[in-house]
Design an enzyme around this catalytic site. Sequence first.
Site, short mmCIF file in Angstrom:
data_model
loop_
_atom_site.label_atom_id
_atom_site.label_comp_id
_atom_site.label_asym_id
_atom_site.label_seq_id
_atom_site.Cartn_x
_atom_site.Cartn_y
_atom_site.Cartn_z
CB SER A 497 -22.54 29.02 27.52
OG SER A 497 -22.78 27.66 27.72
CG ASP A 583 -25.32 25.33 20.71
OD1 ASP A 583 -24.87 24.31 21.24
OD2 ASP A 583 -25.11 26.47 21.15
CG HIS A 628 -21.88 26.11 23.18
ND1 HIS A 628 -23.24 26.27 23.26
CD2 HIS A 628 -21.39 26.49 24.38
CE1 HIS A 628 -23.56 26.71 24.45
NE2 HIS A 628 -22.46 26.87 25.15
#
Length: 665
Positions: A497, A583, A628
Site C-alpha cells: 500500500s 482495488d 486492497h
Amino acid sequence: MQQKTKLFLQVLKYSIPHLGKCMQKQPLNHCNFADHYCNRIKLKKYHLTKYLQNKPKISELARNIPSRSFSCKDLQPVKQENKKPLPENMDAFEKVRTRLETQPQEEYEIINVEVKHGGFVYYQEGCCLVRSKDEEADNDNYEVLFNLEELKLDQPFIDCIRVAPDEKYVAAKIRTEDSEASTCVVIKLSDQPVMEASFPNVSSFEWVKDEEDEDVLFYTFQRNLRCNDVYRATFGDNKRNERFYTEKDPSYFVFLYLTKDSRFLTMNIMNKMTSEVWLIDGLSPWDPPVLIQKRIHGVLYYVEHRDDELYILTNVGEPTEFKLPPWACGFIMDTNSDPKNCPFQLCSPIRPPKYYTYKFAEGKLFEETGHEDPITKTSRVLRLEAKSKDGKLVPMTIFHKTDSEDLQKKPLLVHVYGAYGMDLKMNFRPERRVLVDDGWILAYCHVRGGGELGLQWHADGRLTKKLNGLADLEACIKTLHGQGFSQPSLTTLTAFSAGGVLAGALCNSNPELLRAVTLEAPFLDVLNTMMDTTLPLTLEELEEWGNPSSDEKHKNYIKRYCPYQNIKPQHYPSIHITAYENDERVPLKGVVSYTEKLKEAIMEHTKDTGEGYQAPNIILDIQPGGNHVIEDSHKKITAQIKFLYEELGLDSTSVFEDLKKYLKF
C-alpha cells in the site's frame, strides 16, 4: 535532543441527569447541543490524572480478546477429538509453543476475533458464528448461532462481533478475503437463534440500551470507501431503521466507539489531522447527542469515560487552544508523567510519544539487544538505530536465527511503511517464521511518517517532509550493511500500500542498495492520484500527501519523490508487484502505468549498456477481487517467496517444505 509532540490529557468532571426520551427523533443537525445542557450539569471537583501510555489502536479495543484460529474447510463446525490437556506446571511459553507445534495446518489460514460478554465467548468456528460458556471455550462445546453460508459469499469470515447489553441480540460484520464490502447480520438469541436483520456495507457498529430496555444498534454506512452516514435501528416488535447523522464534508469520515465502560457511545468525525466527537448517552440514546468540541483544524482528540469522568486525549498544547463546552471544566497534564499512576488503559488510536518497543507473545516487552524468542527459542530480537541525514535517530527491529554465523552472508528482508502515523506491522506470519528458520534476517525500519514515536514522528514524514522517510530508509539499510547484517547483493525490500511510495522512491534514488523488491497493492503514482478528485480517497488523503491541484509547492514537492514521476533509464533491482483487479484504494491503472514505464526505462538502459548486462525481472501479478491487501493468500505468499529465492539464487526446497506445516497448498 529529539523533538516530541506533547499530547495532553484533559479530565472533565460532570453529571448528566436523564432528561427523558426525546419525542422527536430527527436526524442530527450539525450544531452544538452544549448550551441546551448547560444548566442541567453539575460540575464536580477535578483532580490531577497521569498520562496514558501504550494505547491500542481502534482495531484492538478492549472488548476484543485474543483471536481464535479457524478454517472454512467445512460448512458446519466439526467437533474435534478430546485432546490431552497440557500439564498445569508447564511454563506459559512452553504451552504456547506446544499448541503451535500441534495445531492443524489449516488453522493458520484466517484469524478472527473473539468477544467475551457476560458468561459467554462469541467467535467463529468453521463457517458458523457460535458461542460457548466462558469456562468451556477451549472444550469445543459450543452453540451454533448463525451459518455464514446463508449469505452465499465465497469463504466468508467474521471481521467484528458486538453483543447487545442484555444478550438478546448479537451483531456480526462478515466479509470475504477478496472484497472490502461487508454485511452486518443481527441474530436474535433464543432457544432457536434466528437472523433478525442484515445491513450491507457496514463499517463500525455498537449496541446501547434505552430507558425501556430496548436494544438500539448504531452503525455507519460505507459508500465508495467513505463512511459519512450513521444509522440507528431497533428490532423485534418495535422494528425501525433510520438515518441519524450525515457528514457533508467529503474529507471527513465517521466511526463509532463505545466507551470502555459502555456508558457513552462516541461518534467520531475526523480526517487525518482534525477530529470532532459527539457523545450519545448510552442510557438515553434517543436524546440529542452532546458535542464535546467543534472541529478545529489541526486539533485531534479522543474521548473515554470512567466513574463519571471524561478523559480526553488531545494534541493541543495549551488550555486556551482547546475551547471546552460551557458546562465542562478541565486542565492539562503533560504526557511525561509516570504511567504507573494511570487509572485505567485508555482505548485510543493515538498514543503519547514513546520509544518503539516490540510486543511479543504473552505480552512480554523486548526493547533491549539480544532477547531470545520465547516461542521458538531459535531466533533473536535486536534493536538498532540508524542516523538519518539530518542526524535523526531511526529505530529498527531485527530478527535472525540464534545460531546464525557470518550474518554478512545471510539474505536480508527489509520491511517499511512510513505513512498515516501508523506503526509498521510486525505481527506473526507463517512465511516470516520459515524465512527466519531458513537463515534470513528480517529488519523492520520504523521511519518517519509512521506512528512509532508519536504524532511528531508522523508529522516529520508527511506533506513537504515525505523525503525524510526516504532518507531514513536509506540510512537504515546502509546501517544494517555497516553493522554486518547482509550485503546489497543479498538485500531485499518489501512493502504494501502506502509503503510502496518509499520503496519505489528508493528504487529510483539508490537502486544499488537492493537486489530484489516485492510490493503489494503499492501506491506508486502519487501525483496523478492526488490530482484526481473523482477517486474515493483523494480528498481524505490531502492532509497526508498534499494538494497538488491547488498548491504549486505541494505539486513540485511530490514530483521530487513520486515513484512513477522519477523513473529513469538506469539499473533497477528486480521487482515483483501484486495488484488487485478491483482495488478501490490503489487503482490498478496507476500500478499498470508504473510497470509499463519502468519496463521501458529498463529496456532503454539495457540498450545503452550493451551485451552482457543482466536486466532485472519486473513482474506484475494481477489478482482477481476487490480487496486492497490479502494477507492470507497462499498464492501470493508462495509467489513472493519463490521470486525472492530465485532472484538471490537460493535453494527454496526446505522453505516450501516448512511452509506446508502452516499453509494448505
